[in-house]
Scaffold this active site. Structure first.
Site, PDB file in Angstrom:
ATOM      1  N   GLY A 175       0.802  -1.224   0.000  1.00 46.28           N
ATOM      2  CA  GLY A 175       0.000   0.000   0.000  1.00 46.28           C
ATOM      3  C   GLY A 175       0.829   1.265   0.000  1.00 46.28           C
ATOM      4  CG  ASP A 176       5.176   3.143   1.433  1.00 51.22           C
ATOM      5  OD1 ASP A 176       4.838   4.266   1.832  1.00 51.22           O
ATOM      6  OD2 ASP A 176       6.326   2.869   1.025  1.00 51.22           O
ATOM      7  CB  ALA A 177       4.506   0.675  -3.621  1.00 52.93           C
TER       8      ALA A 177
END
Length: 133
Positions: free
Chosen positions: A26-28
């Site tokens: 999700g960070d990416a």
């Protein structure tokens, strides 16, 4: 052959991924959305573009954005969000509180889960709400 740009994992496969693993994905996802949003809106150029990205992807900003979408989440999405918020993270950035970091991790876990399910339209819907000014 797997289609990693259009990946769709099963519910069993998703349950096998830790909340930290979902947050990693999700960070990416969040960063690429922010970068696309900044480019599309002409908010900054060059070094300013990088600085604007950092301001939007930091834990404090993500925590605020998470609060905007919480009322819109389905029960299943909320369960994933809570699972991410309860992730066992061992370090918190100096500029964020533990609560902010937990909310940011929860948002990232939700985005990672949605992405790995192939729910790009839902991600976009939530992202647009997050970015409303």
């Amino acid at each position: 052959m797997e289609q990693y740009f259009d990946i769709r994992l099963t519910d069993d496969q998703l349950r096998a991924i830790s909340s930290v693993g979902l947050a990693h994905m999700g960070d990416a996802v969040f960063e690429i959305l922010v970068r696309g949003w900044l480019c599309a809106h002409g908010k900054a150029t060059g070094k300013g573009l990088h600085q604007a990205t950092i301001r939007l992807v930091c834990a404090e900003s993500q925590s605020q954005k998470a609060q905007r979408i919480l009322p819109l989440l389905t029960p299943e999405e909320l369960a994933v969000f809570k699972r991410g918020r309860n992730a066992q993270v061992h370090s918190v950035p100096a500029h964020a509180s533990r609560a902010q970091y937990a909310e940011a991790t929860a948002l990232e876990a939700l985005l990672g889960w949605l992405y790995l399910r192939g729910q790009k339209a839902r991600i976009n819907e939530l992202f647009c709400t997050m970015m409303e000014e």
